[in-house]
Design a protein around this motif. Structure first.
Motif, PDB file in Angstrom:
ATOM      1  N   ASP A   1       0.650  -1.244  -0.158  1.00 35.49           N
ATOM      2  CA  ASP A   1       0.093  -0.039   0.020  1.00 35.49           C
ATOM      3  C   ASP A   1       1.028   1.209   0.005  1.00 35.49           C
ATOM      4  OD1 ASP A   1      -2.153   1.490   0.022  1.00 35.49           O
ATOM      5  OD2 ASP A   1      -2.588   1.332   2.221  1.00 35.49           O
ATOM      6  N   ARG A   2       1.614   1.633  -1.086  1.00 35.34           N
ATOM      7  CA  ARG A   2       2.494   2.514  -1.384  1.00 35.34           C
ATOM      8  C   ARG A   2       2.300   3.489  -2.512  1.00 35.34           C
ATOM      9  NH1 ARG A   2       6.825   2.029   2.419  1.00 35.34           N
ATOM     10  NH2 ARG A   2       8.046   3.845   1.129  1.00 35.34           N
ATOM     11  N   VAL A   3       2.530   4.641  -2.491  1.00 37.20           N
ATOM     12  CA  VAL A   3       2.408   5.465  -3.875  1.00 37.20           C
ATOM     13  C   VAL A   3       3.869   5.966  -4.100  1.00 37.20           C
ATOM     14  CG1 VAL A   3       1.649   7.424  -2.378  1.00 37.20           C
ATOM     15  CG2 VAL A   3       1.225   7.232  -4.759  1.00 37.20           C
ATOM     16  N   GLY A   4       4.342   6.279  -5.319  1.00 39.14           N
ATOM     17  CA  GLY A   4       5.747   6.464  -5.283  1.00 39.14           C
ATOM     18  C   GLY A   4       5.875   7.500  -6.628  1.00 39.14           C
ATOM     19  N   GLY A   5       6.977   8.114  -6.859  1.00 44.60           N
ATOM     20  CA  GLY A   5       7.437   8.762  -8.019  1.00 44.60           C
ATOM     21  C   GLY A   5       8.595   8.479  -8.675  1.00 44.60           C
ATOM     22  N   VAL A   6       8.810   8.640  -9.805  1.00 41.99           N
ATOM     23  CA  VAL A   6       9.804   8.399 -10.675  1.00 41.99           C
ATOM     24  C   VAL A   6      10.386   9.490 -11.574  1.00 41.99           C
ATOM     25  CG1 VAL A   6      10.744   6.690 -12.509  1.00 41.99           C
ATOM     26  CG2 VAL A   6       8.883   5.986 -10.917  1.00 41.99           C
ATOM     27  N   ASP A   7      11.437   9.807 -11.595  1.00 41.60           N
ATOM     28  CA  ASP A   7      12.308  10.820 -12.202  1.00 41.60           C
ATOM     29  C   ASP A   7      13.386  10.250 -13.047  1.00 41.60           C
ATOM     30  OD1 ASP A   7      12.889  13.664 -12.349  1.00 41.60           O
ATOM     31  OD2 ASP A   7      14.781  12.980 -12.056  1.00 41.60           O
ATOM     32  N   GLY A   8      12.997  10.254 -14.484  1.00 51.92           N
ATOM     33  CA  GLY A   8      14.190   9.726 -15.072  1.00 51.92           C
ATOM     34  C   GLY A   8      14.863  10.752 -15.621  1.00 51.92           C
ATOM     35  N   ASN A   9      16.364  10.769 -15.719  1.00 47.27           N
ATOM     36  CA  ASN A   9      17.155  11.569 -16.300  1.00 47.27           C
ATOM     37  C   ASN A   9      18.020  10.745 -17.118  1.00 47.27           C
ATOM     38  OD1 ASN A   9      18.906  13.726 -16.182  1.00 47.27           O
ATOM     39  ND2 ASN A   9      19.394  13.419 -13.861  1.00 47.27           N
ATOM     40  N   VAL A  10      19.180  11.686 -17.441  1.00 42.64           N
ATOM     41  CA  VAL A  10      19.886  10.916 -18.717  1.00 42.64           C
ATOM     42  C   VAL A  10      20.836  10.021 -17.994  1.00 42.64           C
ATOM     43  CG1 VAL A  10      21.949  11.649 -20.215  1.00 42.64           C
ATOM     44  CG2 VAL A  10      19.811  13.073 -19.878  1.00 42.64           C
ATOM     45  N   SER A  11      21.312   9.997 -16.815  1.00 39.07           N
ATOM     46  CA  SER A  11      22.244   9.147 -16.324  1.00 39.07           C
ATOM     47  C   SER A  11      21.973   8.085 -15.448  1.00 39.07           C
ATOM     48  CB  SER A  11      23.525  10.054 -15.697  1.00 39.07           C
ATOM     49  OG  SER A  11      22.904  11.010 -14.652  1.00 39.07           O
TER      50      SER A  11
ATOM     51  N   ALA B   1       0.732   4.890   1.396  1.00 41.97           N
ATOM     52  CA  ALA B   1      -0.269   5.539   0.926  1.00 41.97           C
ATOM     53  C   ALA B   1      -1.050   6.489   1.977  1.00 41.97           C
ATOM     54  CB  ALA B   1      -1.334   4.598   0.183  1.00 41.97           C
ATOM     55  N   GLY B   2      -1.296   6.146   3.227  1.00 43.03           N
ATOM     56  CA  GLY B   2      -1.789   6.745   4.180  1.00 43.03           C
ATOM     57  C   GLY B   2      -0.924   7.895   4.926  1.00 43.03           C
ATOM     58  N   LEU B   3       0.492   7.861   4.626  1.00 39.76           N
ATOM     59  CA  LEU B   3       1.276   8.705   5.159  1.00 39.76           C
ATOM     60  C   LEU B   3       1.447   8.599   6.713  1.00 39.76           C
ATOM     61  CD1 LEU B   3       0.863  12.025   3.207  1.00 39.76           C
ATOM     62  CD2 LEU B   3       2.602  10.527   2.546  1.00 39.76           C
ATOM     63  N   ASP B   4       1.411   7.515   7.121  1.00 38.01           N
ATOM     64  CA  ASP B   4       1.245   6.998   8.565  1.00 38.01           C
ATOM     65  C   ASP B   4       2.714   6.427   8.581  1.00 38.01           C
ATOM     66  OD1 ASP B   4       0.825   6.648  11.327  1.00 38.01           O
ATOM     67  OD2 ASP B   4      -0.762   5.190  10.623  1.00 38.01           O
ATOM     68  N   PRO B   5       3.401   7.115   9.778  1.00 39.86           N
ATOM     69  CA  PRO B   5       4.716   6.439   9.997  1.00 39.86           C
ATOM     70  C   PRO B   5       4.546   5.175  10.623  1.00 39.86           C
ATOM     71  CG  PRO B   5       4.642   8.851  10.825  1.00 39.86           C
ATOM     72  CD  PRO B   5       3.097   8.413  10.320  1.00 39.86           C
ATOM     73  N   ASP B   6       3.541   4.804  11.122  1.00 37.31           N
ATOM     74  CA  ASP B   6       3.519   3.353  11.662  1.00 37.31           C
ATOM     75  C   ASP B   6       3.325   2.184  10.542  1.00 37.31           C
ATOM     76  OD1 ASP B   6       3.437   4.354  13.966  1.00 37.31           O
ATOM     77  OD2 ASP B   6       1.292   4.523  14.433  1.00 37.31           O
ATOM     78  N   GLN B   7       2.994   2.755   9.246  1.00 29.33           N
ATOM     79  CA  GLN B   7       2.801   1.885   8.134  1.00 29.33           C
ATOM     80  C   GLN B   7       4.291   1.722   7.529  1.00 29.33           C
ATOM     81  OE1 GLN B   7      -0.398   3.607   5.911  1.00 29.33           O
ATOM     82  NE2 GLN B   7      -1.840   2.969   7.317  1.00 29.33           N
ATOM     83  N   GLY B   8       5.234   2.547   7.606  1.00 33.01           N
ATOM     84  CA  GLY B   8       6.428   2.388   7.050  1.00 33.01           C
ATOM     85  C   GLY B   8       6.911   3.912   7.006  1.00 33.01           C
ATOM     86  N   ALA B   9       8.200   3.764   6.502  1.00 29.99           N
ATOM     87  CA  ALA B   9       9.023   5.003   5.985  1.00 29.99           C
ATOM     88  C   ALA B   9       9.148   5.208   4.687  1.00 29.99           C
ATOM     89  CB  ALA B   9      10.501   4.793   6.730  1.00 29.99           C
ATOM     90  N   PRO B  10       9.736   6.450   4.224  1.00 35.33           N
ATOM     91  CA  PRO B  10       9.918   6.723   2.979  1.00 35.33           C
ATOM     92  C   PRO B  10      11.184   5.932   2.277  1.00 35.33           C
ATOM     93  CG  PRO B  10       9.578   8.916   4.220  1.00 35.33           C
ATOM     94  CD  PRO B  10       9.503   7.553   5.059  1.00 35.33           C
ATOM     95  N   MET B  11      11.106   5.544   1.206  1.00 36.89           N
ATOM     96  CA  MET B  11      12.149   4.576   0.650  1.00 36.89           C
ATOM     97  C   MET B  11      12.421   5.294  -0.846  1.00 36.89           C
ATOM     98  SD  MET B  11      10.623   0.819   1.492  1.00 36.89           S
ATOM     99  CE  MET B  11      12.292   0.184   0.664  1.00 36.89           C
TER     100      MET B  11
ATOM    101  N   GLY C   1       5.948  -0.712  -4.967  1.00 35.15           N
ATOM    102  CA  GLY C   1       4.835  -0.912  -5.117  1.00 35.15           C
ATOM    103  C   GLY C   1       4.544  -0.467  -6.613  1.00 35.15           C
ATOM    104  N   PRO C   2       3.285  -0.935  -7.171  1.00 38.28           N
ATOM    105  CA  PRO C   2       2.855  -0.814  -8.537  1.00 38.28           C
ATOM    106  C   PRO C   2       2.169   0.467  -8.947  1.00 38.28           C
ATOM    107  CG  PRO C   2       1.359  -2.343  -7.704  1.00 38.28           C
ATOM    108  CD  PRO C   2       2.221  -1.765  -6.561  1.00 38.28           C
ATOM    109  N   VAL C   3       2.112   1.470  -7.986  1.00 37.67           N
ATOM    110  CA  VAL C   3       1.217   2.546  -8.084  1.00 37.67           C
ATOM    111  C   VAL C   3       2.543   3.844  -8.400  1.00 37.67           C
ATOM    112  CG1 VAL C   3      -0.433   4.438  -7.334  1.00 37.67           C
ATOM    113  CG2 VAL C   3      -0.540   1.845  -7.141  1.00 37.67           C
ATOM    114  N   LEU C   4       2.737   4.239  -9.454  1.00 33.27           N
ATOM    115  CA  LEU C   4       4.103   5.356  -9.507  1.00 33.27           C
ATOM    116  C   LEU C   4       3.473   6.345 -10.494  1.00 33.27           C
ATOM    117  CD1 LEU C   4       6.707   2.794 -10.218  1.00 33.27           C
ATOM    118  CD2 LEU C   4       6.233   3.975  -8.003  1.00 33.27           C
TER     119      LEU C   4
END
Length: 640
Positions: free
Chosen positions: A293-303, A312-322, A447-450
């Protein structure tokens, strides 16, 4: 599925060569006609405006049926092509040409059209499309028919099932079963009806048959099939070949192989009605990714490629940013440099061979002219130069006097060119395999939601083409899209004009940065980190009014600021460097086990080490030498 064809008979190789030559001639003729009609279509601007585009297309013959009639006409007018190709094959080839013309005339879902249709080259012509099988009518013959059964193939090459499948180097060609078989219908006398056995009754080794063609007087073209028999291949073979009712279409394909007779290896590409094969390990990866249950972002660059995800809930108990960074390591750079050196050496060898065979088309180099002048001044006889190193003989407008296609080419040149093409195809397949592996490692961690920026990578190649050919960010993002959909997720594209992720901070302030600035520093909130990781973190907070329209994207600065307050130092650590323990799952007792949250936290707080490639990871494992023991993995060692 790719099925290699064990073609060793010189007569069959000759028939395949004539078949590909005839189909290439038909395709080239139809492509030239289609290109002329497309040019006439765009030139008739006033007619399209007054009478409509559809009327102009009908007049010019820009339709599937018109191109099929064009192919029939070329086939009939030539005369000699009718001895090698059939009208059915010409119809399928015209349909292939129409697909390219259709993508040029009409825009796709993205609103873009393909470029002007071009006439291909002989060495790029590698596929003859077959006709799809009819699953409603019984015993309706296709263009290329796959006959036999997997059970019969296994019995024929495993000694009746006594040992594993062992296919010989020269595989015999199966033949039509002899005798008669019952029809299933009773005659007027009450006796069961009988008919002569055909290929439909063949249940032995697998083979691809081209029957009823122009060369039918010489018999059917039977091509034995070599089933993959490596370790771990049998499950994939059964997925495609066990059920005969799923077979749908067979295409005849050739690929460059310098060691094969004639320089080509032939394959049958089988399409089935159903999903493709995925190994149990890949299926477990995708199931685990779908449960995240995560949501992420991808930044494509040249290198590099940067990925940051949040619960997804921005709850520290559910996990930390990765965060993860996909970059080229030292070993990969060394491998690419070695491959580039070999490629340059092959190109120089090809150029020397062409110059040596066509000496009249090249002048002497500066050094060669100087040596010739010295010999003439000393009264020495003129020395023949076998490999001139000067420029090619050209006109005043620098156009070569003789076209390159008219040059004489030696057998050594053709062999080197075949090996060059073979190596290029192998390198491309390696890049695709690497992209799929990296994409799976990303979704199992984030996760698969990016969300990714909607960038046209084609414009990047104008400035950084050589670098992009090494990192392949476009291929990575495309593979990531496929894996996200396979894991019941999706990768959404957001417009760069409405979001400007590289020019914002998580607190909502705008931070101006040039392309030279690779570090993000915000004077308002004091956040510091890598520019690409900050952009990937902001992409996780992009919202879209319409997920199919990238221009409706906007940045939710309220939620990004909330995440910055909630995670604090953990987020700053993730934006400074990669915190993913190891994108590749840990293997335990032959199974794929996903690292737990406790292990993830331990890895994240451990001391940082340089990232390593899979090859370096295997070399740094602790080999115990125990029989049947799989080497363990250093918990602090990451892939990238």
């Amino acid at each position: 599925m790719v099925l290699p064809l064990a073609v060793t008979d010189p007569a069959d190789l000759a028939r395949l060569g004539r078949l590909f030559g005839a189909m290439w001639t038909v395709k080239r003729a139809v492509q030239r006609d289609a290109r002329a009609r497309v040019d006439a279509y765009w030139a008739a601007y006033r007619e399209r405006t007054e009478q409509g585009a559809k009327t102009v297309r009908q007049r010019l013959g820009l339709s599937r049926e018109a191109l099929e009639r064009c192919a029939y006409k070329h086939l009939e007018d030539s005369g000699h092509l009718m001895h090698h190709a059939s009208k059915a094959l010409a119809m399928h080839m015209a349909d292939e040409v129409w697909n390219g013309v259709q993508r040029h005339l009409f825009a796709g879902n993205s609103g873009r059209r393909h470029g002007r249709p071009r006439v291909g080259r002989w060495h790029d012509f590698t596929r003859i499309p077959g006709r799809a099988r009819s699953h409603t009518a019984e015993k309706k013959w296709e263009t290329f028919r796959l006959v036999g059964s997997l059970h019969g193939h296994a019995l024929a090459y495993s000694g009746g099932g006594r040992h594993e499948v062992r296919q010989p180097r020269r595989m015999p060609k199966p033949s039509v079963p002899a005798g008669t078989v019952p029809t299933g219908k009773a005659t007027a006398s009450g006796r069961p009806g009988m008919r002569k056995a055909t290929w439909w009754d063949h249940a032995g080794p697998l083979a691809v048959v081209f029957a009823g063609g122009p060369d039918s007087a010489r018999g059917d073209l039977v091509l034995p099939v070599r089933v993959p028999q490596g370790p771990g291949q049998w499950a994939r073979v059964e997925h495609f070949l066990a059920d005969l009712g799923r077979w749908h279409k067979v295409d005849l394909v050739r690929r460059r192989k310098a060691s094969a007779p004639g320089g080509w290896a032939y394959e049958a590409h089988l399409m089935v009605l159903g999903p493709g094969y995925a190994s149990p390990a890949v299926r477990r990866m995708r199931r685990h990714a779908a449960e995240l249950d995560r949501v992420g972002g991808v930044d494509g660059n040249v290198s590099n490629l940067s990925v940051v995800s949040f619960p997804a809930g921005l709850d520290p108990d559910q996990g930390a940013p990765m965060s993860s960074e996909i970059v080229l390591t030292g070993a990969e750079k060394a491998r690419l440099e070695k491959a580039a050196m070999k490629r340059r050496g092959r190109a120089r060898a090809l150029d020397r061979s062409r110059r040596a065979t066509n000496t009249a088309q090249y002048g002497l180099s500066k050094r060669q002219r100087f040596r010739a002048e010295q010999r003439a001044a000393k009264g020495l006889p003129e020395k023949t130069v076998t490999v001139p190193g000067g420029a090619r003989a050209a006109r005043t407008d620098r156009v070569p006097k003789q076209a390159y296609r008219h040059d004489r080419l030696s057998n050594v040149y053709q062999d080197m060119r075949a090996r060059q093409s073979e190596n290029a195809a192998s390198a491309a397949e390696y890049r695709r395999h690497r992209a799929r592996s990296v994409a799976r490692e990303i979704i199992i961690a984030h996760g698969p939601v990016l969300v990714v920026e909607d960038c046209d990578i084609r414009t990047w190649y104008r400035l950084w083409g050589k670098r992009l050919s090494q990192t392949t960010p476009g291929m990575l993002i495309s593979a990531l899209d496929v894996e996200c959909r396979a894991a019941d997720g999706r990768i959404v594209r957001a417009s760069t004009w409405s979001t400007a992720l590289s020019q914002h901070c998580l607190c909502g302030e705008r931070v101006h940065k040039t392309l030279r600035d690779r570090e993000h520093r915000c004077a308002a909130c004091g956040l510091a980190g890598k520019r690409d990781l900050v952009s990937a973190a902001l992409a996780a907070f992009v919202r879209l009014t319409d997920t199919d329209d990238p221009t409706t994207a906007y940045l939710d600065t309220v939620m990004s600021r909330h995440a910055q307050i909630m995670y604090g130092e953990g987020l700053e650590e993730a934006l400074r460097e990669s915190t993913t323990p190891s994108p590749k799952p840990v293997r335990r007792s032959g199974r794929v086990a996903v690292p737990s949250q406790r292990e993830t936290s331990a890895h994240r707080t451990a001391a940082r080490r340089p990232r390593a490639t899979p090859d370096e990871t295997r070399s740094m494992r602790d080999h115990t030498g125990k029989p049947g023991h799989r080497p363990g993995r250093d918990p602090q060692l990451a892939l990238w």
